[in-house]
Design an enzyme around this catalytic site. Structure first.
Site, PDB file in Angstrom:
ATOM      1  N   HIS A 100      43.989  31.165  39.733  1.00 30.54           N
ATOM      2  CA  HIS A 100      44.458  31.478  38.394  1.00 30.54           C
ATOM      3  C   HIS A 100      45.917  31.017  38.229  1.00 30.54           C
ATOM      4  O   HIS A 100      46.576  30.673  39.215  1.00 30.54           O
ATOM      5  CB  HIS A 100      44.339  32.987  38.110  1.00 30.54           C
ATOM      6  CG  HIS A 100      45.113  33.850  39.030  1.00 30.54           C
ATOM      7  ND1 HIS A 100      44.530  34.652  39.986  1.00 30.54           N
ATOM      8  CD2 HIS A 100      46.444  34.046  39.162  1.00 30.54           C
ATOM      9  CE1 HIS A 100      45.465  35.302  40.640  1.00 30.54           C
ATOM     10  NE2 HIS A 100      46.638  34.943  40.173  1.00 30.54           N
TER      11      HIS A 100
HETATM   12  P1  TYD Z   1      43.497  39.194  41.023  1.00 35.36           P
HETATM   13  O1  TYD Z   1      44.925  38.984  40.670  1.00 35.36           O
HETATM   14  O2  TYD Z   1      42.460  38.538  40.162  1.00 35.36           O
HETATM   15  O3  TYD Z   1      43.265  38.795  42.533  1.00 35.36           O
HETATM   16  P2  TYD Z   1      43.088  37.358  43.192  1.00 35.36           P
HETATM   17  O4  TYD Z   1      43.351  36.343  42.131  1.00 35.36           O
HETATM   18  O5  TYD Z   1      44.058  37.328  44.301  1.00 35.36           O
HETATM   19  O6  TYD Z   1      41.710  37.263  43.710  1.00 35.36           O
HETATM   20  O7  TYD Z   1      43.213  40.758  41.078  1.00 35.36           O
HETATM   21  C1  TYD Z   1      42.003  41.267  41.564  1.00 35.36           C
HETATM   22  C2  TYD Z   1      41.749  42.605  40.897  1.00 35.36           C
HETATM   23  O8  TYD Z   1      42.784  43.516  41.209  1.00 35.36           O
HETATM   24  C3  TYD Z   1      41.688  42.493  39.389  1.00 35.36           C
HETATM   25  O9  TYD Z   1      40.624  43.343  38.941  1.00 35.36           O
HETATM   26  C4  TYD Z   1      42.990  43.063  38.916  1.00 35.36           C
HETATM   27  C5  TYD Z   1      43.407  44.001  40.030  1.00 35.36           C
HETATM   28  N1  TYD Z   1      44.848  44.023  40.213  1.00 35.36           N
HETATM   29  C6  TYD Z   1      45.561  45.144  39.830  1.00 35.36           C
HETATM   30  O10 TYD Z   1      45.013  46.134  39.329  1.00 35.36           O
HETATM   31  N2  TYD Z   1      46.911  45.174  40.027  1.00 35.36           N
HETATM   32  C7  TYD Z   1      47.569  44.114  40.571  1.00 35.36           C
HETATM   33  O11 TYD Z   1      48.824  44.160  40.738  1.00 35.36           O
HETATM   34  C8  TYD Z   1      46.824  42.950  40.939  1.00 35.36           C
HETATM   35  C9  TYD Z   1      47.506  41.754  41.538  1.00 35.36           C
HETATM   36  C10 TYD Z   1      45.474  42.957  40.740  1.00 35.36           C
END
Ligand code: TYD
Length: 172
Positions: free
Chosen positions: A75
């Site tokens: 992302h």
């Molecule tokens: P995401 O940022 O999409 O993780 P990655 O891209 O590393 O796989 O986040 C995964 C899940 O965690 C998403 O449902 C949002 C949640 N999340 C939070 O609640 N707080 C945060 O600070 C982060 C980074 C993610």
């Protein structure tokens, strides 16, 4: 008692002034050398918002227990800036500013990868027991994410055209 070997930069020196090693940059991102206080009892690195990164820290999160072969990220962010540190173990971060991609292998607890806004990132190749520590400029907000690469590319191009962010050459 022998004092510990203090190699941290002098107080007041800003991270943005430190050794942004040319070989440690690409796609608008760069490796920042963090202060290291080495000590026979164990080493210490500290991070201060606005000092060791060009933003105040609004949030800290970390990835851990990542199964072998898994990847994270995939992302970009509208506004969020991050400093990514391999607090334990190692992993790769592939960054893409819409023009250039660069791969960083993070394996030192005293190196941070500075990722500005509008950079697509993917993390993978996590070693067993690794911990990916992230210092972020904003609290979590889903509407700050680009989860579609084409949307990200379009936003990046618009921001470049508006002069809000540099092209890939700006980071070199
Ligand atoms: P995401 O940022 O999409 O993780 P990655 O891209 O590393 O796989 O986040 C995964 C899940 O965690 C998403 O449902 C949002 C949640 N999340 C939070 O609640 N707080 C945060 O600070 C982060 C980074 C993610």
């Amino acid at each position: 008692m022998t004092p510990p070997d203090r190699r941290s930069p002098s107080p007041g020196r800003r991270a943005t002034d430190w050794n942004p090693r040319p070989e440690g940059s690409g796609a608008g991102c760069r490796i920042v050398d963090l202060p290291r206080i080495t000590d026979p009892r164990g080493n210490l690195t500290s991070l201060e918002g606005g000092v060791h990164m060009p933003f105040d820290i609004a949030r800290v999160y970390y990835l851990y227990d990542v199964p072998g072969g898994e990847s994270r990220g995939g992302h970009g962010h509208r506004e969020l800036q991050q400093l990514i540190v391999a607090a334990a173990g190692s992993f790769d971060v592939v960054v893409d500013d819409g023009t250039e991609t660069a791969r960083f292998h993070l394996n030192r607890s005293y190196h941070g990868l500075l990722v500005p806004r509008l950079v697509w990132r993917e993390l993978g190749n996590f070693s067993s027991g690794s911990v990916c520590l992230v210092l972020a400029s904003q609290v979590y907000a889903e509407d700050d994410y680009y989860r579609d690469y084409d949307d990200f590319r379009e936003a990046r191009r618009a921001a470049e055209a508006a002069g809000e962010v540099g092209g890939a050459a700006a980071a070199r």
